[in-house]
Design an enzyme around this catalytic site. Structure first.
Site, short mmCIF file in Angstrom:
data_model
loop_
_atom_site.label_atom_id
_atom_site.label_comp_id
_atom_site.label_asym_id
_atom_site.label_seq_id
_atom_site.Cartn_x
_atom_site.Cartn_y
_atom_site.Cartn_z
N SER A 105 0.85 -1.19 0.00
CA SER A 105 0.00 0.00 0.00
C SER A 105 0.88 1.24 0.00
O SER A 105 2.11 1.16 0.07
CB SER A 105 -0.90 -0.02 1.22
N TYR A 106 0.23 2.39 -0.02
CA TYR A 106 0.93 3.67 -0.07
C TYR A 106 1.91 3.80 1.10
O TYR A 106 1.53 3.60 2.25
CB TYR A 106 -0.11 4.78 -0.01
#
Length: 655
Positions: free
Chosen positions: A329-330
């Site tokens: 994820s980010y």
DNA sequence: GCAAGGTC
């Protein structure tokens, strides 16, 4: 109606489009290779109703702020003119195609919906998008979506509950941008102009000042002096040993240690003359070692520098690459709690093919799963860092492999049970003095099996003692030792200090640390193994309470017990770095540039703008006035700074 | 040649 939606980055545009469109999306390329336009229909409900939507993105900030060309020269006009010179905001050179796409698309639309991150910078980026869009169509109806993750229901809810852009947050960021530019440029030119003529090695350098780089340097210099000025202090203690059931039990002194030898001798002799010790308390109770919190950027960097032999920047580069390939994820987030709606078990499932942790993941799915702990931080923009899909080691580079493994192990640990054990505490009175033995037996390792970075070894099982029983200790000796100096800062320590003092953001801390190395203000050396306090015998865990005692503040938090492994780098200032911080310190301003206060003040002022307690203009006037004063004082006391440079750089001042 | 903040 036609509506233009714009996100802060391409990944959000893609994810939001997929949710809003419900499957029917047309993808179009733009001039910019990272940005696509997604076209679909969506019903916004009461506000805009059924619309034809184009969703696109920017790549962070669209604009850059600069001085007009007549301020290009570093000496004329003099740098302090930069405090009131006009500033221009232009579309950044590398963003012209991004802005052009928005301007063009806005021409066909009646409405603009901003989908930037829900933080201050995101609000400002939203404003930049508005300005670009208005160039194409000045009569746009502008709204903003408030969303804090890209989970489907949450995004749909945001689209149906649009709000206005928050001008206060925009103004707060705009003040920050202008101040950083004016102050950074003015002081950088001031330092360079005045110090370069002193001769090499200064002549060929840029000597920069920045509101983040200088406090970062300040932390390194501060620790350097604490180490350098450290005076070891002798201390004395009493150690009681007893053998029972074949087990050696170490009773630690409740006073830990004293810095007065005569006093310890007296207390020690009283113990001996009492002869018998009496057990005052025996307690056996369940204990546990908590699993880690969901992963933030700052924590990723700290752990990477401690355990993966990476610098913060290398770790971030690897994490960004993993993110762009869709594996994690980010990677820039302050959030350490997962949203309730997230399907974490589906993410655990993806890890079952791995031959290192696949079985562990499978066991979680077979009933071992436990909801992650909830930390206190939520940046309202991104979830904690977690794996998205499985990546076989063969498809990853060296650094990526290390970071991916860490992210996965951390995530699986978050989804496991705490480690469990039983703690035994035995208190005795030996004459007038209290002593304490503590033992832990680990019963269930749980998350520790996958999270190899945590250790919980436990101790030997303590033998049986009974309250009220009296015994003659096997051995009681007086020990002595000396306090040891704190150690130099590791990168993990430095990141923790920056975090605690609000210096930089999760995305920029590693850059500031790199910057002060590039400027040759600090250098890194591998940590040498250093002896522990002489008084701390090996084997048994040290008595609880602060190690290092008085005279040894800093250095020895709980964290550094793991960081002290050999091979970790530590930060030492160069002669130039020491000269700069010392120089400013000796000028004795009420606001020293090397300290973190100024940045903290800026943070508070931004908050005040956001809360409507002050305005952008008031903050600018006040801060510029304050820094102009520091500038004038620096000019008056320039000799003090130069003297510090001469002392440290040209007189073999420090080694 | 100079800042810090986004993101690729």
């Amino acid at each position: 109606m036609r509506i233009l939606c714009v996100a802060e980055k391409p990944s959000i545009a893609k994810a939001v489009s997929e949710h809003l469109a419900g499957g029917r999306v047309q993808v179009r390329n733009t001039q910019n290779k990272y940005i696509k336009n997604y076209c679909f229909d969506y019903d916004f409900g009461q506000g805009w109703g059924n619309c034809s939507v184009t969703m696109t993105a920017v790549l962070g900030h669209l604009t850059s702020t600069q001085f007009p060309p007549q301020y290009k020269d570093w000496k004329h006009p003099p740098p302090d003119r930069l405090f009131d010179a006009p500033v221009q905001t232009i579309i950044a050179e590398d963003k012209t195609d991004v802005a052009a796409n928005i301007e063009q698309q806005a021409k066909y639309c009646q409405g603009l919906c901003i989908w930037t991150d829900c933080d201050r910078e995101g609000e400002h980026i939203g404003h930049e998008i508005c300005e670009a869009a208005k160039k194409g169509n000045s009569r746009l109806n502008i709204r903003r979506a408030r969303f804090s993750n890209i989970e489907r229901a949450h995004v749909l809810n945001a689209a149906r509950n649009l709000v206005a852009l928050d001008e206060k947050q925009v103004n707060a960021v705009s003040a920050r941008i202008e101040l950083d530019l004016r102050i950074g440029y003015a002081f950088t030119r001031f330092l360079s102009n005045n110090l370069k003529p002193m001769g090499e090695p200064l002549t060929s350098k840029v000597i920069s000042y920045g509101s983040c780089q200088f406090p970062t340097l300040g932390f390194v210099v501060d620790r350097y002096f604490r180490v350098k000025n450290f005076k070891p202090e002798p201390f004395w203690s009493i150690k009681v040993m007893h053998k029972r059931e074949g087990i050696d039990v170490h009773f630690a002194w409740a006073r830990n240690r004293l810095f007065d030898r005569a006093a310890v001798i007296i207390l020690y002799e009283r113990c001996l003359s009492a002869k018998m010790a009496e057990v005052t308390k025996v307690q056996e109770k369940p204990t546990k070692k908590w699993k880690p919190l969901p992963l933030t950027t700052v924590e990723l960097q700290k752990m990477a520098t401690r355990f993966l032999r990476l610098t913060g920047q290398q770790a971030m580069t690897a994490a960004e690459s993993l993110y762009n390939k869709g594996f994690i994820s980010y990677p820039r987030t302050e959030t350490d709690r997962f949203d309730k709606g997230m399907n974490l078990q589906a993410l655990v499932q993806k890890q079952t093919p791995d031959n290192r942790w696949g079985q562990f993941a499978q066991d979680l799915l077979n009933g071992g799963f436990s909801q992650p702990r909830q930390g206190r931080n939520d940046d309202k923009a991104h979830p904690p860092i977690h794996p998205i899909t499985y990546a076989a080691p063969s498809v990853l580079g060296e650094d990526e492999k290390k970071v991916y493994e860490f992210v996965v192990r951390r995530f699986l640990a978050c989804c496991s049970e705490d480690a469990k054990g039983v703690a035994t505490d035995i208190d005795i009175m030996y004459g007038e003095e209290a002593f304490h033995a503590h033992g832990v037996v680990v019963l269930e390792r749980n998350y520790l099996d996958v999270y190899v970075y945590d250790k919980w070894t436990g101790t030997a099982q303590l033998p049986k003692f009974t309250v009220g029983e009296r015994f003659e200790p096997f051995e009681a000796i007086m020990t002595d030792g000396k306090t040891t100096a704190p150690s130099y800062l590791t990168e993990a320590d430095l990141i923790a200090l920056m975090d605690a003092n609000g210096i930089g953001t999760d995305a920029t801390m590693a850059e500031h640390i790199q910057k002060i190395q590039d400027r040759e203000y600090v250098s890194t050396v591998p940590r040498a193994s250093r002896p522990a306090d002489d008084g701390d015998d090996g084997g048994d865990p040290p008595a609880r309470g602060a190690r290092g005692g008085r005279g040894s503040r800093g250095g020895r938090g709980g964290a550094s017990t793991t960081a002290s492994r050999v091979g970790v780098m530590e930060f030492i200032p160069t002669k130039l770095g020491v000269a700069l911080i010392e120089g400013f310190d000796r000028m004795n301003f009420e606001t020293s540039l090397g300290k973190p206060f100024l940045r903290k003040e800026m943070e508070l002022k931004m908050k005040a703008i956001c809360e409507g307690r002050t305005t952008r203009q008031a903050v600018l006037n006040e801060s510029i006035g304050q820094y102009r004063q520091v500038y004038n004082q620096s000019q008056e006391k320039l000799q003090v700074l130069k003297a510090a440079c001469r002392q440290y750089l040209f007189e073999n001042g420090v080694g």
